[in-house]
Design a protein around this motif. Sequence first.
Motif, PDB file in Angstrom:
ATOM      1  N   TRP A   1     -13.022   0.579  -1.415  1.00  0.00           N
ATOM      2  CA  TRP A   1     -12.607   2.160  -1.338  1.00  0.00           C
ATOM      3  C   TRP A   1     -13.809   3.025  -1.769  1.00  0.00           C
ATOM      4  O   TRP A   1     -13.895   4.109  -1.083  1.00  0.00           O
TER       5      TRP A   1
ATOM      6  N   LEU B   1      -6.089   4.393  -0.335  1.00  0.00           N
ATOM      7  CA  LEU B   1      -6.911   3.558  -1.118  1.00  0.00           C
ATOM      8  C   LEU B   1      -6.268   3.185  -2.323  1.00  0.00           C
ATOM      9  O   LEU B   1      -6.945   2.733  -3.079  1.00  0.00           O
TER      10      LEU B   1
ATOM     11  N   GLU C   1     -11.199  -2.881  -3.331  1.00  0.00           N
ATOM     12  CA  GLU C   1     -10.584  -2.363  -2.361  1.00  0.00           C
ATOM     13  C   GLU C   1      -9.438  -0.980  -3.029  1.00  0.00           C
ATOM     14  O   GLU C   1      -9.061  -0.277  -2.166  1.00  0.00           O
TER      15      GLU C   1
ATOM     16  N   THR D   1     -15.773   3.280   1.688  1.00  0.00           N
ATOM     17  CA  THR D   1     -14.956   4.192   2.575  1.00  0.00           C
ATOM     18  C   THR D   1     -15.252   5.427   2.445  1.00  0.00           C
ATOM     19  O   THR D   1     -15.516   6.146   3.473  1.00  0.00           O
TER      20      THR D   1
ATOM     21  N   ASP E   1     -11.294  -0.069   4.339  1.00  0.00           N
ATOM     22  CA  ASP E   1     -11.179  -0.284   3.087  1.00  0.00           C
ATOM     23  C   ASP E   1     -11.562  -1.961   2.862  1.00  0.00           C
ATOM     24  O   ASP E   1     -12.124  -2.148   1.853  1.00  0.00           O
ATOM     25  N   GLU E   2     -11.005  -2.515   3.534  1.00  0.00           N
ATOM     26  CA  GLU E   2     -11.058  -3.913   3.457  1.00  0.00           C
ATOM     27  C   GLU E   2     -12.496  -4.598   3.526  1.00  0.00           C
ATOM     28  O   GLU E   2     -12.901  -5.636   3.076  1.00  0.00           O
TER      29      GLU E   2
ATOM     30  N   ARG F   1       0.866  -1.324   0.038  1.00  0.00           N
ATOM     31  CA  ARG F   1      -0.207  -0.043   0.124  1.00  0.00           C
ATOM     32  C   ARG F   1       0.974   1.248  -0.139  1.00  0.00           C
ATOM     33  O   ARG F   1       1.781   1.395   0.734  1.00  0.00           O
TER      34      ARG F   1
ATOM     35  N   SER G   1      -7.922   3.593   8.209  1.00  0.00           N
ATOM     36  CA  SER G   1      -9.063   3.229   7.200  1.00  0.00           C
ATOM     37  C   SER G   1      -8.599   2.002   6.395  1.00  0.00           C
ATOM     38  O   SER G   1      -9.568   1.687   5.509  1.00  0.00           O
TER      39      SER G   1
END
Length: 547
Positions: free
Chosen positions: A274, A127, A145, A277, A269-270, A2, A265
């Motif tokens: 996205w 994200l 996601e 969220t 997100d999971e 990420r 977050s």
Amino acid sequence: MRAYCPAVLAALAISGGSCAVGRGAAVGGASARVRAPLLAPRPLTMLGEPEPKPGAGGGARRAQGARTSSADEYAGSNSDSEGDRRALLAADDPSACPRSWRDAALLPALLGVYVHNQWSRSLLFYLVDFGARESGGSGARATRELMNVELGFGPETYGVLASLPFTLVFAPASLLAGTAADRLDRARLTWVSLLCWSAATLWQGAAQSVGEVAASRALQGLAQAVTTPAAFTLIADVTPAARRGTANSIFASGVYVGGGLAALSILLDEALGWRGTLYAAAALGALLAAGAALTLDDPREREPQGSAARTEAPADAASASVEGDAFRGARTLMAEQIASLGRTAAAVSQRPAVQLLLFSCALRFCAGFSIAVWVGPWGRGAFPEHEADFALAKASISAFGGGFSAIAGGALSDKLGERDAARRLWLPIAGSVGAAVCWSAMLDAQSFDVAMRWLLLQYLCAECWFGAAVATLQAQLPKEVQGGAQGAFSTLTVVGNVAPLLIGQASRSAPLADVLHQAVPAMYVGSAIAFALTCRQLGRPPRPEAE
């Protein structure tokens, strides 16, 4: 892996204004009451000075007469005279004005707004995952996601989305927002702007293209430019000067709490994806806006009930004043914005200490933004086996270490400033030097645990400067231009965003760690020197105004 680029956009703010002087033009109905014009120019006074007494004409004479009425009249209209007494006391010292529940709730409400401000602007950074894209992760889960997988953009496009659309709008909007905070209802500005950036967040969640994401980021920048000019001037109106450093730092800690929430977050997100969220953040923003509308009010807009400062206007005059209001109001507001910018520029130009302080803060922004953008790539490259640990550790350090440093630094700066206001700046001087040492030690660390300990120490040293810097600016500038000065101050974020771009260019020809080892400590040391020069300059009087 990420992308981890928390945006520590510490838009400091400058506050001021009197706690209970009612202003604003209000015309409505056949028996509308007319208050003093909302955009009427006011004489400049330093914080702590009582405003000049009203002149001898019109409503001003009536207002003065109300304050000098006989004892019998006072007894017969206690609520009117009591309101005037509160207004006069508050003009000299907010602590002398009895606190209402709204005053007590103001700082927590503003902190909640600011946390959402920082959380929503930083969500984009968590994200995306370019490692998943490079490894061929394009399944249904990755699409759900990860924004970059569904919309199909790479790191270069992400770099633009994360900075330019927001910053290029935020900086000039801050100038207008600052002057608006000097003249308009700041409570209303706060919750309306929160609604606007929540709508922008909703739009970002529904985006079908990179262009829509960029446009939503620009709208976020436009709306969020209002927050700090309005908030810091509201805080100053209800907080005694001796405690403003602490209050300002509590509000500024929203930068770290919001940044930490953005990092966490990843878990949201999971669960929601996205888009979900961003929708959740927008919905929470709408709820916060409703709460702020019910909780916040502008002490400057409070007017004593029945005060002689208000005058009744004939119905025909009220009707006549409505005609052409839209055109005249827009033209008057634009003229006032220009005039307010001019007054702000004049006030700053007469005060070399303020100029040095702004320069010091610009260098400090450069260091902070450089860390925000590049500590993630450095951490993932230096400790690839600790990617998840690094993300959680960085979120915790930012939220708790940075927040604690900001609040404790504000309280300590108040103590240091009790005898001499210039002593407040001892804190950012020492903090900047300590941060430079800790940052270099972190880059030299050979283990993940040791590096994170040095990063925590770096945050504890570096982020103590907010309260001291803001309180010093509040004490140096006339209160009527502090909103405009905050707007100008926020434009320094443009300067701060240049530093990460330059580091990125330099890292093409040298290892990133080597560039960070030289650039960030140099910025910290430069800001420490500039703060020291500001401290020395504070004892000198401002330049006389040019005739």
